[in-house]
Motif scaffolding. Structure first.
Motif, PDB file in Angstrom:
ATOM      1  N   GLU A  66       0.365  -1.479  -0.538  1.00  0.00           N
ATOM      2  CA  GLU A  66       0.043  -0.190   0.585  1.00  0.00           C
ATOM      3  C   GLU A  66       0.343   1.083   0.156  1.00  0.00           C
ATOM      4  O   GLU A  66       0.820   1.589  -1.022  1.00  0.00           O
ATOM      5  CB  GLU A  66      -1.007   0.175   1.357  1.00  0.00           C
ATOM      6  CG  GLU A  66      -2.315  -1.017   1.034  1.00  0.00           C
ATOM      7  CD  GLU A  66      -2.855  -0.894   2.568  1.00  0.00           C
ATOM      8  OE1 GLU A  66      -3.205  -0.082   3.066  1.00  0.00           O
ATOM      9  OE2 GLU A  66      -3.567  -2.234   2.430  1.00  0.00           O
ATOM     10  N   ARG A  67       1.889   0.939   0.668  1.00  0.00           N
ATOM     11  CA  ARG A  67       2.928   2.399   0.813  1.00  0.00           C
ATOM     12  C   ARG A  67       3.693   2.568  -0.955  1.00  0.00           C
ATOM     13  O   ARG A  67       3.946   3.614  -0.791  1.00  0.00           O
ATOM     14  CB  ARG A  67       4.004   2.428   1.605  1.00  0.00           C
ATOM     15  CG  ARG A  67       4.735   1.049   1.367  1.00  0.00           C
ATOM     16  CD  ARG A  67       5.669   1.206   2.631  1.00  0.00           C
ATOM     17  NE  ARG A  67       6.692   0.043   2.608  1.00  0.00           N
ATOM     18  CZ  ARG A  67       7.649  -0.301   2.236  1.00  0.00           C
ATOM     19  NH1 ARG A  67       7.694   0.794   1.516  1.00  0.00           N
ATOM     20  NH2 ARG A  67       8.214  -1.628   2.075  1.00  0.00           N
ATOM     21  N   LEU A  68       4.090   1.217  -1.694  1.00  0.00           N
ATOM     22  CA  LEU A  68       4.267   2.153  -3.079  1.00  0.00           C
ATOM     23  C   LEU A  68       3.132   2.571  -3.967  1.00  0.00           C
ATOM     24  O   LEU A  68       3.317   2.271  -4.597  1.00  0.00           O
ATOM     25  CB  LEU A  68       5.100   0.948  -2.952  1.00  0.00           C
ATOM     26  CG  LEU A  68       6.196   0.733  -2.439  1.00  0.00           C
ATOM     27  CD1 LEU A  68       6.849  -0.802  -2.420  1.00  0.00           C
ATOM     28  CD2 LEU A  68       7.234   1.660  -2.211  1.00  0.00           C
ATOM     29  N   ARG A  69       1.863   2.187  -3.403  1.00  0.00           N
ATOM     30  CA  ARG A  69       1.192   2.263  -4.701  1.00  0.00           C
ATOM     31  C   ARG A  69       1.002   3.890  -4.891  1.00  0.00           C
ATOM     32  O   ARG A  69       0.623   4.402  -3.947  1.00  0.00           O
ATOM     33  CB  ARG A  69      -0.195   1.723  -4.120  1.00  0.00           C
ATOM     34  CG  ARG A  69      -0.649  -0.388  -3.742  1.00  0.00           C
ATOM     35  CD  ARG A  69      -2.317  -0.322  -4.055  1.00  0.00           C
ATOM     36  NE  ARG A  69      -2.116  -1.826  -3.264  1.00  0.00           N
ATOM     37  CZ  ARG A  69      -2.552  -2.689  -2.407  1.00  0.00           C
ATOM     38  NH1 ARG A  69      -3.591  -1.436  -1.846  1.00  0.00           N
ATOM     39  NH2 ARG A  69      -2.323  -3.345  -1.564  1.00  0.00           N
ATOM     40  N   GLN A  70       0.161   4.028  -6.144  1.00  0.00           N
ATOM     41  CA  GLN A  70       0.837   5.538  -6.918  1.00  0.00           C
ATOM     42  C   GLN A  70      -1.244   6.196  -7.393  1.00  0.00           C
ATOM     43  O   GLN A  70      -1.389   4.897  -7.366  1.00  0.00           O
ATOM     44  CB  GLN A  70       0.991   5.433  -7.606  1.00  0.00           C
ATOM     45  CG  GLN A  70       2.852   5.862  -7.878  1.00  0.00           C
ATOM     46  CD  GLN A  70       3.119   5.449  -9.396  1.00  0.00           C
ATOM     47  OE1 GLN A  70       2.213   6.286 -10.630  1.00  0.00           O
ATOM     48  NE2 GLN A  70       4.177   5.345  -9.763  1.00  0.00           N
ATOM     49  N   GLY A  71      -1.066   6.876  -6.191  1.00  0.00           N
ATOM     50  CA  GLY A  71      -2.488   7.331  -6.457  1.00  0.00           C
ATOM     51  C   GLY A  71      -2.756   8.899  -7.046  1.00  0.00           C
ATOM     52  O   GLY A  71      -1.325   9.055  -7.735  1.00  0.00           O
ATOM     53  N   GLY A  72      -3.629   9.665  -7.102  1.00  0.00           N
ATOM     54  CA  GLY A  72      -4.006  11.106  -8.006  1.00  0.00           C
ATOM     55  C   GLY A  72      -4.193  10.528  -9.115  1.00  0.00           C
ATOM     56  O   GLY A  72      -5.033  10.200  -9.125  1.00  0.00           O
ATOM     57  N   SER A  73      -4.619  12.200 -10.026  1.00  0.00           N
ATOM     58  CA  SER A  73      -4.501  11.816 -11.029  1.00  0.00           C
ATOM     59  C   SER A  73      -4.234  11.245 -12.175  1.00  0.00           C
ATOM     60  O   SER A  73      -2.945  10.589 -12.340  1.00  0.00           O
ATOM     61  CB  SER A  73      -4.252  13.483 -11.349  1.00  0.00           C
ATOM     62  OG  SER A  73      -3.381  14.001 -11.857  1.00  0.00           O
ATOM     63  N   SER A  76      -0.335  12.093 -13.113  1.00  0.00           N
ATOM     64  CA  SER A  76       0.449  11.943 -12.770  1.00  0.00           C
ATOM     65  C   SER A  76       1.073  10.499 -12.766  1.00  0.00           C
ATOM     66  O   SER A  76       1.606   9.991 -12.879  1.00  0.00           O
ATOM     67  CB  SER A  76       0.636  12.353 -11.716  1.00  0.00           C
ATOM     68  OG  SER A  76      -0.897  11.487 -10.182  1.00  0.00           O
ATOM     69  N   ARG A  77      -0.350   9.790 -13.216  1.00  0.00           N
ATOM     70  CA  ARG A  77      -0.446   8.014 -13.469  1.00  0.00           C
ATOM     71  C   ARG A  77      -0.363   7.218 -14.811  1.00  0.00           C
ATOM     72  O   ARG A  77       0.421   6.073 -15.031  1.00  0.00           O
ATOM     73  CB  ARG A  77      -1.196   7.442 -13.056  1.00  0.00           C
ATOM     74  CG  ARG A  77      -1.751   7.359 -10.774  1.00  0.00           C
ATOM     75  CD  ARG A  77      -3.371   6.655 -10.866  1.00  0.00           C
ATOM     76  NE  ARG A  77      -4.193   8.016 -11.285  1.00  0.00           N
ATOM     77  CZ  ARG A  77      -5.122   6.333 -11.757  1.00  0.00           C
ATOM     78  NH1 ARG A  77      -5.158   5.902 -12.126  1.00  0.00           N
ATOM     79  NH2 ARG A  77      -6.310   7.743 -11.761  1.00  0.00           N
ATOM     80  N   GLN A  78       0.253   9.013 -15.257  1.00  0.00           N
ATOM     81  CA  GLN A  78      -0.220   7.629 -16.763  1.00  0.00           C
ATOM     82  C   GLN A  78       1.453   7.464 -17.729  1.00  0.00           C
ATOM     83  O   GLN A  78       2.200   8.332 -17.035  1.00  0.00           O
ATOM     84  CB  GLN A  78      -0.800   9.179 -17.921  1.00  0.00           C
ATOM     85  CG  GLN A  78      -1.243   8.229 -19.362  1.00  0.00           C
ATOM     86  CD  GLN A  78      -2.383   9.071 -19.835  1.00  0.00           C
ATOM     87  OE1 GLN A  78      -2.411  10.369 -19.628  1.00  0.00           O
ATOM     88  NE2 GLN A  78      -2.901   9.115 -20.944  1.00  0.00           N
ATOM     89  N   SER A 127     -10.555   2.055 -13.874  1.00  0.00           N
ATOM     90  CA  SER A 127     -10.414   2.745 -11.879  1.00  0.00           C
ATOM     91  C   SER A 127     -11.744   2.386 -11.241  1.00  0.00           C
ATOM     92  O   SER A 127     -11.220   2.478 -10.595  1.00  0.00           O
ATOM     93  CB  SER A 127     -10.239   4.204 -11.974  1.00  0.00           C
ATOM     94  OG  SER A 127     -11.843   5.100 -12.647  1.00  0.00           O
TER      95      SER A 127
END
Length: 132
Positions: A66-73, A76-78, A127
């Motif tokens: 969980e601490r390494l999973r990316q979130g955001g818009s 930023s993930r693309q 998502s």
């Protein structure tokens, strides 16, 4: 025979040290923290090692922590390759280019609009589903 306060203090210190409990073997043992998934058994503790287990569901076994999973818009993930794809059509003019320059430049605008709508819908569906 009278006892002086100094000798009484020494006698009390000796008696207190004799009554103080010695540290147990468990206090000197090392501690291992282990994460187990699903119904996997927790390793047994030994005399030299204390094992503390944290149990997580089976669905978390092969996931990124969980601490390494990316979130955001989405931006930023693309991936860069996907973002760079839009640069291919920056200077395009003419037929199917969706530009005001050149003959029939407007013909690509509807195609571009439809493709963008489908891409947004695919990303939104991706998502909303939960990973397994």
């Amino acid at each position: 025979m009278t006892k002086t306060p100094l000798t009484m203090g020494i006698a009390l210190a000796v008696a207190a040290s004799a009554l103080a409990p010695a540290p147990s073997a468990a206090q000197n043992a090392s501690v291992s923290e282990v994460i187990v998934y699903g119904t996997d058994p927790c390793p047994r503790s030994t005399d030299d090692e204390v094992v503390v287990c944290a149990r997580k569901p089976e669905t978390e076994r092969y996931r990124i922590p969980e601490r390494l999973r990316q979130g955001g818009s989405l931006q930023s993930r693309q991936a860069w390759a996907v973002r760079a794809k839009s640069f291919e059509t920056v200077g395009a003019t003419g037929i199917n280019s969706c530009s005001a320059v050149g003959p029939a430049g407007h013909t690509g605008c509807l195609d571009q609009l439809i493709e963008n709508a489908f891409a947004e819908r695919r990303e939104q569906a991706k998502s909303e589903t939960t990973p397994r």
